[in-house]
Enzyme design. Structure first.
Site, short mmCIF file in Angstrom:
data_model
loop_
_atom_site.label_atom_id
_atom_site.label_comp_id
_atom_site.label_asym_id
_atom_site.label_seq_id
_atom_site.Cartn_x
_atom_site.Cartn_y
_atom_site.Cartn_z
N LEU B 64 0.82 -1.22 0.00
CA LEU B 64 0.00 0.00 0.00
C LEU B 64 0.85 1.27 0.00
CD1 LEU B 64 -2.99 -0.97 2.32
CD2 LEU B 64 -2.69 -1.33 -0.13
N ASN B 95 7.37 -3.17 3.54
CA ASN B 95 8.51 -2.48 2.89
C ASN B 95 8.15 -1.05 2.51
OD1 ASN B 95 6.78 -3.36 0.87
ND2 ASN B 95 8.40 -3.63 -0.64
N ASP B 305 0.26 -9.65 -4.51
CA ASP B 305 1.53 -8.90 -4.58
C ASP B 305 1.31 -7.58 -5.32
OD1 ASP B 305 4.13 -8.17 -4.19
OD2 ASP B 305 5.01 -9.71 -5.49
#
Lengths: 307, 428
Positions: B64, B95, B305
């Site tokens: 996001l 991340n 993903d």
């Protein structure tokens, strides 16, 4: 033909057409005033993101001999250093009204991206490890000049095939013209897969040399030994270099080629590069005529080849 | 309090099977599931005629980009994309910038997700800064409800550190998820290593880079007894290892993405970085292995993903562009289209199985019964549509499926009893 991105865009007939046209431009280049007005009013830009004196000069000379206007956009003197994207640079150049963009980039595929962003013709002057189609064309022309035809010739391409755009374009071009290609390299310097490549592979240069009509040496880059691809350049030369001793295995008519710049003493011994069979400076000379032919094919209107 | 909702005229499909039924929702809870329900006059009636009413989908793997890369995506925009794709819950990957490796950042992302179109859960990093050197405070993050930890984007390279992470996590009742990639073997690679990378002159990533880390973590799961979840598996070699681990009753689960069962590495021949992703697109044989593993249960879940990137990043030269592609709004249709599986099996892979892995069973993934949380989606499995990047709800446009004709579209999504998507339009 709208762009020249890959040798595959040409096919065997397209290559033959370029080579036939090149004959005319070799003749033009030999004149006292080596110019024809074929591309008067056209503008050719060289957009080089990677240092290349010879290819850039060769393209610019070719364009000038066709009376095209030339512009040179090189990275060190441009807005690229200020962080401009390739796309913005291409858009800017195209807005100046150019007809062809000659692109060199250290990343594979950039000429394909550029072709999506501009209406100008795009000529690939080398993209990463991928292709260098005009090099392959000038190599074909040079071989043909000596041997008449490539059909049935046995060509050995020796050295760092994995990282070589020259090798990729030449494998395509040589095999499209009917030559039998053998790659000679340590396994670490071959591509991980050769599926679909019309080539044989050897790790024994001494075995290949006596049978070869053409020996094409690739430039060996010094950093390969730090990447654990080679124990040392010395061992590379011992196993895969065209040394003075090894040159004795060459046939009388065998042609020795190199795309330059040479590492004398690494892939080729200094003396060997100067043997009668070595056509290395001939390759450079033919480069201008071949690039004239390519520019003319892409930008010319057909009938105005003043000759 | 929200108005009552009636989902009228659909076929309910969940882990217990399928039956024709209307669904009545009151105050965030399913209050009736029956043939022809009498709806309260004040209720919002949503037409489910010709549709399947299913538990909302659950994505184990979404990027996001918040905090830090809001130009690519925000929790709000990504959640909207998720709801339009039928999702009622997702797990946001850590991340970000800063990474989600502390209670403070977990709290920040959970707060951003509070009013979103989707139940936003957070995966915490296994190691501080996702650097693979020291353990992140997993206990503090677990206390805030974090149930999955991963350094996704990177695999944890150090086997000793990974062993300690498994051991430490087992006391917390959480799940470690691995991005399986041996960095040394993958070094410098930008696509699958093979026929196409060789031809295109792009440095490749061999399948062994994935398989070696799967092999290591199967061994560590056996050593420590801790469960492991394998993110985005893409190779026949790694899948065979997971199949063997499951046969040996080891606590192993796995996911695969839609792009790894729909696109091959040949797509990279365009040199369009839209087709750059990590793990990279693989050849046909690996795609077939992913499909077979989804069919036989070796892979438990389809995860997106979803990895938004701004246009300028995806216009860099291929070897400089960041990997990743959008996924939330196309996953369901691709699964319906490309997997030769009955819809109930597709929904198992997209909803109740990932809900279980994420620790969300009971809130998401059904079954749809009286008293269950009203996290639902209504799917028109026959609706045909064309992917138009500019119409996606994500802030980014990097879908590799532009112009692709798909079958299967989400009509309505209900989150905790609220209609967040009605007739294919987001309501927030």
């Amino acid at each position: 033909m709208r762009h020249l991105l890959s040798v595959a865009d040409l096919g065997p007939d397209g290559i033959e057409e370029v080579l036939r046209l090149t004959d005319n431009f070799v003749e033009v280049s030999a004149r006292a005033i080596p110019r024809v007005p074929a591309l008067r009013g056209k503008t050719v830009v060289s957009l080089f993101y990677e240092d290349s004196t010879r290819t850039r000069l060769s393209f610019e000379t070719a364009a000038k001999r066709l009376n095209a206007d030339t512009m040179n956009f090189s990275v060190s003197s441009s807005s690229v250093n200020k962080g401009e994207s390739v796309r913005d640079t291409v858009t800017t150049i195209a807005a100046m009204g150019v007809d062809a963009i000659v692109v060199r980039h250290s990343s594979a595929g950039v000429p394909w991206q550029v072709a999506r962003w501009t209406d100008a013709a795009v000529l690939n002057a080398g993209d990463g490890w991928h292709e260098h189609p005009t090099q392959a064309l000038l190599d074909c022309y040079t071989i043909r000049e000596r041997r008449g035809s490539l059909a049935g010739l046995r060509v050995a391409i020796v050295g760092d095939v994995k990282h070589s755009r020259v090798a990729r374009s030449n494998v395509l071009a040589f095999s499209l013209l009917g030559a039998d290609v053998t790659l000679v390299a340590p396994p670490t310097l071959l591509p991980p897969s050769l599926a679909g490549w019309p080539v044989a592979v050897s790790h024994d240069l001494d075995d290949v040399l006596p049978k070869a009509d053409v020996v094409y040496l690739l430039r060996m880059q010094r950093e390969r030994q730090t990447e654990a691809l080679l124990p040392s350049l010395r061992e590379y030369t011992a196993l895969y270099g065209l040394t003075r001793d090894r040159a004795k295995l060459l046939g009388d008519d065998t042609i020795v080629m190199h795309p330059g710049p040479m590492n004398r003493g690494v892939e080729i011994a200094a003396e060997v590069a100067d043997l009668p069979g070595a056509v290395i400076t001939r390759q450079v000379a033919n480069g201008v005529a071949v690039r004239m032919a390519v520019l003319f094919l892409i930008l010319g209107s057909g009938g105005d080849l003043g000759g | 309090m929200a108005a009552d909702i009636v989902l009228r005229g659909g076929a309910v499909v969940d882990a217990t099977g399928g039956r024709r039924a209307d669904v009545l929702v009151h105050d965030g809870v399913v209050t009736a599931v029956d043939g022809d329900l009498e709806a309260p006059a004040s209720a919002l009636v949503l037409d489910a005629g010709g549709c399947v009413v299913a538990p909302g989908l659950v994505d184990l793997h979404a990027h996001l980009r918040q905090p830090g890369r809001e130009e690519a995506e925000t929790v709000e925009s990504g959640s909207r994309a998720a709801a339009l794709g039928g999702y009622t819950a997702l797990v946001a990957m850590p991340n970000t910038d800063p990474p989600i490796d502390s209670a403070a950042v977990v709290r920040e992302v959970l707060e951003l997700g509070a009013g979103a179109c989707c139940d936003v859960r957070v995966a915490g990093a296994i190691t501080k800064g996702r650097r693979g050197e020291e353990l992140a405070p997993m206990g503090e993050m677990a206390a805030l409800g974090v149930r999955i930890f991963t350094d996704d984007g990177n695999g944890v390279q150090d086997a000793r550190l990974m062993r300690r992470a498994f051991e430490y996590s087992s006391a917390l009742g959480v799940l470690l998820a691995q991005h399986c990639e041996d960095d040394e073997l993958a070094e410098g690679g930008h696509m699958h290593e093979g026929e196409w990378s060789s031809r295109l002159g792009i440095p490749g990533i061999p399948v062994e880079a994935e398989a070696m880390m799967v092999a290591r973590d199967v061994a560590l799961a056996e050593l420590t007894g801790a469960p492991v979840h394998f993110l985005h598996l893409s190779t026949a070699m790694a899948i065979a290892m997971v199949r063997a681990a499951k046969a040996a009753d080891l606590p192993v689960t796995a996911e695969a993405t839609p792009h790894h069962f729909t696109l091959t590495d040949e797509a990279v021949a365009s040199y369009d970085p839209l087709f750059k992703v990590n793990p990279p697109l693989r050849p046909r044989a690996d795609i077939d292995a992913v499909k077979a593993a989804l069919a036989d249960g070796t892979i438990d879940a389809i995860a997106t993903d979803h990895a938004p990137h701004p246009q300028e990043a995806k216009e860099l030269p291929f070897d400089q562009a960041p990997p990743g592609m959008l996924g939330l709004e196309t996953a369901l249709a691709l699964a319906i289209d490309e997997l030769d599986l009955p819809l109930e099996r597709v929904l198992a892979l997209l909803s109740w199985q990932p809900a279980h892995i994420a620790g969300l069973a009971g809130q998401h993934g059904g079954p749809i019964a009286e008293g269950a949380a009203a996290n639902l989606c209504v799917i028109d499995a026959d609706a045909r549509w064309v992917v138009e990047p500019e119409r996606l709800a994500s802030r980014s446009r990097n879908t590799p499926y532009a112009g692709r004709k798909l079958t299967g579209k989400v009509r309505h999504t209900v989150l905790r009893g609220e209609p967040v998507v009605v007739d294919g339009e987001a309501q927030r």
